[in-house]
Design an enzyme around this catalytic site. Sequence first.
Site, PDB file in Angstrom:
ATOM      1  N   SER A  57      62.423  -5.415 -21.089  1.00  0.00           N
ATOM      2  CA  SER A  57      62.103  -5.350 -19.663  1.00  0.00           C
ATOM      3  C   SER A  57      60.599  -5.497 -19.440  1.00  0.00           C
ATOM      4  O   SER A  57      60.162  -5.760 -18.314  1.00  0.00           O
ATOM      5  CB  SER A  57      62.605  -4.031 -19.072  1.00  0.00           C
ATOM      6  OG  SER A  57      62.140  -2.955 -19.846  1.00  0.00           O
ATOM      7  N   HIS A 100      58.673   1.562 -32.485  1.00  0.00           N
ATOM      8  CA  HIS A 100      59.189   2.831 -31.950  1.00  0.00           C
ATOM      9  C   HIS A 100      60.006   3.609 -32.967  1.00  0.00           C
ATOM     10  O   HIS A 100      60.799   4.473 -32.602  1.00  0.00           O
ATOM     11  CB  HIS A 100      60.016   2.566 -30.675  1.00  0.00           C
ATOM     12  CG  HIS A 100      59.189   2.065 -29.518  1.00  0.00           C
ATOM     13  ND1 HIS A 100      59.725   1.480 -28.391  1.00  0.00           N
ATOM     14  CD2 HIS A 100      57.845   2.064 -29.323  1.00  0.00           C
ATOM     15  CE1 HIS A 100      58.756   1.141 -27.558  1.00  0.00           C
ATOM     16  NE2 HIS A 100      57.608   1.480 -28.100  1.00  0.00           N
ATOM     17  N   ASN A 158      65.020 -13.935 -21.744  1.00  0.00           N
ATOM     18  CA  ASN A 158      65.654 -12.747 -21.170  1.00  0.00           C
ATOM     19  C   ASN A 158      66.881 -13.179 -20.381  1.00  0.00           C
ATOM     20  O   ASN A 158      66.978 -14.322 -19.956  1.00  0.00           O
ATOM     21  CB  ASN A 158      64.662 -12.021 -20.244  1.00  0.00           C
ATOM     22  CG  ASN A 158      65.040 -10.562 -20.016  1.00  0.00           C
ATOM     23  OD1 ASN A 158      66.166 -10.257 -19.650  1.00  0.00           O
ATOM     24  ND2 ASN A 158      64.099  -9.668 -20.248  1.00  0.00           N
ATOM     25  N   ARG A 167      74.106   7.329 -31.104  1.00  0.00           N
ATOM     26  CA  ARG A 167      73.512   5.982 -31.189  1.00  0.00           C
ATOM     27  C   ARG A 167      73.406   5.522 -32.642  1.00  0.00           C
ATOM     28  O   ARG A 167      73.547   4.342 -32.944  1.00  0.00           O
ATOM     29  CB  ARG A 167      72.150   5.969 -30.495  1.00  0.00           C
ATOM     30  CG  ARG A 167      72.325   6.063 -28.975  1.00  0.00           C
ATOM     31  CD  ARG A 167      71.002   6.155 -28.265  1.00  0.00           C
ATOM     32  NE  ARG A 167      70.130   5.050 -28.590  1.00  0.00           N
ATOM     33  CZ  ARG A 167      68.807   5.140 -28.617  1.00  0.00           C
ATOM     34  NH1 ARG A 167      68.203   6.290 -28.344  1.00  0.00           N
ATOM     35  NH2 ARG A 167      68.080   4.091 -28.914  1.00  0.00           N
ATOM     36  N   ASP A 217      67.340   0.311 -34.158  1.00  0.00           N
ATOM     37  CA  ASP A 217      68.707   0.195 -34.709  1.00  0.00           C
ATOM     38  C   ASP A 217      68.796  -0.481 -36.075  1.00  0.00           C
ATOM     39  O   ASP A 217      69.869  -0.531 -36.678  1.00  0.00           O
ATOM     40  CB  ASP A 217      69.623  -0.536 -33.713  1.00  0.00           C
ATOM     41  CG  ASP A 217      69.107  -1.929 -33.303  1.00  0.00           C
ATOM     42  OD1 ASP A 217      68.383  -2.567 -34.104  1.00  0.00           O
ATOM     43  OD2 ASP A 217      69.447  -2.382 -32.187  1.00  0.00           O
TER      44      ASP A 217
HETATM   45  C1  BJW Z   1      68.916  -9.375 -22.499  1.00  0.00           C
HETATM   46  C2  BJW Z   1      70.253  -9.384 -22.876  1.00  0.00           C
HETATM   47  C3  BJW Z   1      70.648 -10.477 -23.644  1.00  0.00           C
HETATM   48  C4  BJW Z   1      69.946  -7.594 -21.749  1.00  0.00           C
HETATM   49  N1  BJW Z   1      69.776 -11.426 -23.958  1.00  0.00           N
HETATM   50  N2  BJW Z   1      68.067 -10.330 -22.824  1.00  0.00           N
HETATM   51  C5  BJW Z   1      50.164   2.920 -18.513  1.00  0.00           C
HETATM   52  C6  BJW Z   1      50.585   3.187 -17.237  1.00  0.00           C
HETATM   53  C7  BJW Z   1      51.665   4.042 -17.009  1.00  0.00           C
HETATM   54  C8  BJW Z   1      52.316   4.656 -18.052  1.00  0.00           C
HETATM   55  C9  BJW Z   1      51.866   4.392 -19.314  1.00  0.00           C
HETATM   56  C10 BJW Z   1      50.828   3.541 -19.539  1.00  0.00           C
HETATM   57  N3  BJW Z   1      50.617   3.454 -20.872  1.00  0.00           N
HETATM   58  C11 BJW Z   1      51.514   4.225 -21.490  1.00  0.00           C
HETATM   59  C12 BJW Z   1      52.289   4.829 -20.549  1.00  0.00           C
HETATM   60  C13 BJW Z   1      53.370   5.779 -20.758  1.00  0.00           C
HETATM   61  C14 BJW Z   1      54.610   5.189 -21.371  1.00  0.00           C
HETATM   62  C15 BJW Z   1      55.109   4.007 -20.545  1.00  0.00           C
HETATM   63  O1  BJW Z   1      54.960   2.854 -20.890  1.00  0.00           O
HETATM   64  N4  BJW Z   1      55.770   4.298 -19.442  1.00  0.00           N
HETATM   65  C16 BJW Z   1      56.320   3.251 -18.582  1.00  0.00           C
HETATM   66  C17 BJW Z   1      57.813   3.487 -18.381  1.00  0.00           C
HETATM   67  C18 BJW Z   1      55.547   3.195 -17.319  1.00  0.00           C
HETATM   68  N5  BJW Z   1      54.371   4.795 -22.747  1.00  0.00           N
HETATM   69  C19 BJW Z   1      54.336   5.692 -23.705  1.00  0.00           C
HETATM   70  O2  BJW Z   1      54.461   6.887 -23.481  1.00  0.00           O
HETATM   71  C20 BJW Z   1      54.112   5.207 -25.114  1.00  0.00           C
HETATM   72  N6  BJW Z   1      53.058   5.952 -25.723  1.00  0.00           N
HETATM   73  C21 BJW Z   1      51.792   5.811 -25.359  1.00  0.00           C
HETATM   74  O3  BJW Z   1      51.445   4.982 -24.550  1.00  0.00           O
HETATM   75  O4  BJW Z   1      50.952   6.670 -26.004  1.00  0.00           O
HETATM   76  C22 BJW Z   1      49.630   6.792 -25.473  1.00  0.00           C
HETATM   77  C23 BJW Z   1      49.717   7.789 -24.354  1.00  0.00           C
HETATM   78  C24 BJW Z   1      50.064   9.073 -24.667  1.00  0.00           C
HETATM   79  C25 BJW Z   1      50.128  10.004 -23.636  1.00  0.00           C
HETATM   80  C26 BJW Z   1      49.911   9.615 -22.309  1.00  0.00           C
HETATM   81  C27 BJW Z   1      49.622   8.270 -22.024  1.00  0.00           C
HETATM   82  C28 BJW Z   1      49.513   7.349 -23.061  1.00  0.00           C
HETATM   83  C29 BJW Z   1      55.334   5.428 -25.972  1.00  0.00           C
HETATM   84  C30 BJW Z   1      56.503   4.636 -25.519  1.00  0.00           C
HETATM   85  C31 BJW Z   1      57.716   4.998 -26.343  1.00  0.00           C
HETATM   86  C32 BJW Z   1      58.990   4.387 -25.794  1.00  0.00           C
HETATM   87  N7  BJW Z   1      60.095   4.971 -26.468  1.00  0.00           N
HETATM   88  C33 BJW Z   1      61.443   4.463 -26.198  1.00  0.00           C
HETATM   89  C34 BJW Z   1      62.459   5.309 -27.015  1.00  0.00           C
HETATM   90  C35 BJW Z   1      62.413   4.907 -28.495  1.00  0.00           C
HETATM   91  C36 BJW Z   1      63.462   5.626 -29.293  1.00  0.00           C
HETATM   92  C37 BJW Z   1      64.851   5.278 -28.864  1.00  0.00           C
HETATM   93  O5  BJW Z   1      65.287   4.129 -28.968  1.00  0.00           O
HETATM   94  O6  BJW Z   1      65.528   6.186 -28.407  1.00  0.00           O
HETATM   95  O7  BJW Z   1      61.514   3.088 -26.577  1.00  0.00           O
HETATM   96  S1  BJW Z   1      61.852   4.433 -24.454  1.00  0.00           S
HETATM   97  C38 BJW Z   1      62.676   2.868 -24.501  1.00  0.00           C
HETATM   98  O8  BJW Z   1      61.937   1.829 -23.830  1.00  0.00           O
HETATM   99  C39 BJW Z   1      62.695   2.483 -25.978  1.00  0.00           C
HETATM  100  C40 BJW Z   1      62.567   1.010 -25.900  1.00  0.00           C
HETATM  101  O9  BJW Z   1      62.119   0.513 -27.148  1.00  0.00           O
HETATM  102  C41 BJW Z   1      61.579   0.821 -24.790  1.00  0.00           C
HETATM  103  C42 BJW Z   1      61.589  -0.529 -24.150  1.00  0.00           C
HETATM  104  O10 BJW Z   1      62.837  -0.808 -23.600  1.00  0.00           O
HETATM  105  P1  BJW Z   1      63.391  -2.303 -23.727  1.00  0.00           P
HETATM  106  O11 BJW Z   1      63.612  -2.636 -25.126  1.00  0.00           O
HETATM  107  O12 BJW Z   1      62.523  -3.212 -22.937  1.00  0.00           O
HETATM  108  O13 BJW Z   1      64.838  -2.134 -23.080  1.00  0.00           O
HETATM  109  P2  BJW Z   1      65.279  -2.202 -21.550  1.00  0.00           P
HETATM  110  O14 BJW Z   1      66.610  -1.597 -21.475  1.00  0.00           O
HETATM  111  O15 BJW Z   1      64.223  -1.678 -20.663  1.00  0.00           O
HETATM  112  O16 BJW Z   1      65.376  -3.741 -21.215  1.00  0.00           O
HETATM  113  C43 BJW Z   1      66.375  -4.563 -21.783  1.00  0.00           C
HETATM  114  C44 BJW Z   1      66.056  -5.994 -21.406  1.00  0.00           C
HETATM  115  O17 BJW Z   1      66.948  -6.830 -22.087  1.00  0.00           O
HETATM  116  C45 BJW Z   1      66.220  -6.282 -19.908  1.00  0.00           C
HETATM  117  O18 BJW Z   1      65.085  -7.003 -19.475  1.00  0.00           O
HETATM  118  C46 BJW Z   1      67.489  -7.145 -19.852  1.00  0.00           C
HETATM  119  O19 BJW Z   1      67.433  -8.124 -18.808  1.00  0.00           O
HETATM  120  C47 BJW Z   1      67.443  -7.816 -21.197  1.00  0.00           C
HETATM  121  N8  BJW Z   1      68.739  -8.222 -21.726  1.00  0.00           N
HETATM  122  N9  BJW Z   1      70.874  -8.271 -22.339  1.00  0.00           N
HETATM  123  C48 BJW Z   1      68.512 -11.335 -23.507  1.00  0.00           C
HETATM  124  N10 BJW Z   1      71.966 -10.587 -24.028  1.00  0.00           N
END
Ligand code: BJW
Length: 252
Positions: free
Chosen positions: A191, A121, A215, A72, A106
Amino acid sequence: MTVTFPSELIERLRAAQSVAILTGAGVSAESGMPTFRDAQTGLWARYDPAELASPAAFRANPVLVWQWYAYRRALAEAAAPNPGHYALAELEQRIPDTTLITQNVDGLHHRAGSRNVVELHGNLTRYRCSDDGAPVEVTIVEKDAPPRCPRCGGLIRPDVVWFGELLPQHAWNMALAATRRCSLFLCIGTSGVVRPAADLPLIAQADGAYTVEINLAPGALAGQLNLHLYGPSGTLLPALVVAAFGERSSIG
Ligand code: BJW
């Protein structure tokens, strides 16, 4: 392509003293960066990104996770910012109190010229020790396996935030402060399922900001914000900046 925006959005953008923006992987999709919820391609097609981005995955298979990040990082280095990134940099020129909060690792917002960027992140090009957490300088990125920390011998990992890990405190504080003081909050290409980032538009809205989602398609935030605009951010964002402020300057 001509896009017509609601006049309320244009007026609020022109009048805004303070804007907060949350971006996700979708904003970089048009630069060729795969999103998290898209199926991966090539060598990585059989892996779910959500399962690679965790401390448990790194403990179980550090080589695999390291190679995924090396791949990546190479993609990001070869990618160029797209018109959506440049439009957000232009917005910062127009409204100085603009905070760009990104979940992306990125670096493309910086490369497009945005300056006030909060990386929630982390960043693909920084590293730290997986044992003691301290930053480590990695000059030549070994593609095959993680190197060892020169201080303690622990495995080196990318300085990004994985599931179950806390966000960097300073970045989170900056994001929250910008969210609380803005009058307009734009939520772009995410998302809206990963917390706590996904809480920010709702916090802004509860505090009285006008909240807008941009989005490709409706997702978790659908119907929850003041306005939802569906289409590619690489088209909608430049059109929005032109509609509010006229022709763009020479950024990009
Ligand atoms: C377009 C397009 C175009 C496409 N134009 N749009 C409460 C309840 C349940 C769970 C939790 C909670 N609170 C916290 C949690 C746990 C967890 C969480 O949220 N889980 C959920 C999945 C339920 N969160 C965490 O663990 C976080 N830490 C935390 O809360 O600490 C406290 C804690 C600790 C211990 C226990 C509990 C709490 C940390 C989250 C870290 C996320 N890390 C990642 C990896 C980063 C490194 C890497 O890049 O490799 O971050 S995972 C991944 O998801 C990455 C992204 O930044 C993140 C979000 O994804 P994003 O950007 O939204 O991408 P997509 O692919 O999901 O969506 C793309 C969108 O674009 C889509 O909507 C398309 O339609 C759109 N699109 N083309 C416009 N051209």
